[in-house]
Design an enzyme around this catalytic site. Structure first.
Site, short mmCIF file in Angstrom:
data_model
loop_
_atom_site.label_atom_id
_atom_site.label_comp_id
_atom_site.label_asym_id
_atom_site.label_seq_id
_atom_site.Cartn_x
_atom_site.Cartn_y
_atom_site.Cartn_z
N HIS A 22 -0.19 8.16 1.72
CA HIS A 22 0.03 7.15 2.75
C HIS A 22 0.53 5.85 2.12
O HIS A 22 1.56 5.29 2.54
CB HIS A 22 -1.28 6.91 3.51
N GLU A 23 -0.17 5.38 1.11
CA GLU A 23 0.20 4.12 0.47
C GLU A 23 1.50 4.24 -0.32
O GLU A 23 2.34 3.34 -0.30
CB GLU A 23 -0.93 3.63 -0.45
#
Length: 226
Positions: A22-23
């Site tokens: 996600h990051e």
């Protein structure tokens, strides 16, 4: 509750992967759109060590798991993004923000599709893989749905700021420093207060659970798991 290494491997492993990807997706899209802040800091990477927050990625999920929490979540170190450096700051903000949730949905689709290969493994390995894939499906969908709530600094809040007319976007953007307090209020404090008066004020969590359920069922249908 006696937590085992097996429990940790089937919950923490998919959680770390979900949060890391996600990051990293935020950093990758920001880099492609002109901001190299995350790239210079080595955050455009799928190496979990570069993104893990000791408390948010490891300790908090473990505490929730041990305490029989009805939900499991965590977070990584946020990828720094200088939105002013993007070639088109407003649209760029939307694309950078949505990259994380989209990545989680892709991971959920991959996990669901991989169910078809579980039966090819020996029984013990098949069970371990199945539990990991099942939790990966749930965790990734929860992260995607939760992060798309229209409250800065969540991804949905930044998407809203980028798409709304300026007269609405600016007041919403000013909420960012208070975003986490707002979330704690509506998700934890408000339901607690309501319970004292016999009222069910857990509306947001109910919406999130319902939406998550629909998305999981849709993913299972799309991947032929019905």
């Amino acid at each position: 509750m006696n937590i085992t290494l097996y429990d940790l491997s089937v919950w923490v492993l998919p959680l770390v992967i979900a949060i890391t990807f996600h990051e990293a997706a935020h950093g990758f899209v920001a880099h492609r759109l002109g901001d190299d802040t995350a790239y210079k800091l080595g955050r455009v990477s799928f190496n979990p060590i570069r993104h893990i927050d000791p408390f948010g990625t490891l300790i908090l999920p473990a505490i929730l798991l041990i305490s029989h929490s009805p939900f499991l979540f965590g977070y990584a170190k946020p990828v720094p993004v200088n939105f002013r450096a993007l070639r088109n700051p407003r649209i760029g903000m939307v694309l950078v923000a949505i990259a994380g949730p989209v990545t989680n949905i892709v991971l959920a689709l991959i996990a669901a599709a991989a169910f078809h290969g579980v039966g090819l493994l020996p029984a013990n390995a098949a069970q371990w893989l199945f539990d990991n894939l099942k939790n990966a499906l749930v965790i990734n969908v929860i992260l995607a749905i939760f992060n798309m709530m229209p409250i800065p600094p969540l991804d949905g809040g930044r998407v809203a700021v980028g798409l709304l007319p300026r007269v609405l976007a600016l007041p919403l953007a000013r909420l960012e420093p208070f975003g986490m307090l707002i979330l704690i209020g509506v998700l934890i404090l408000l339901p607690l207060v309501g319970s004292q008066f016999g009222l069910n004020l857990d509306v947001i969590s109910a919406i999130l659970r319902t939406t998550t359920g629909y998305v999981i069922r849709l993913i299972l249908i799309v991947t032929g798991n019905t």
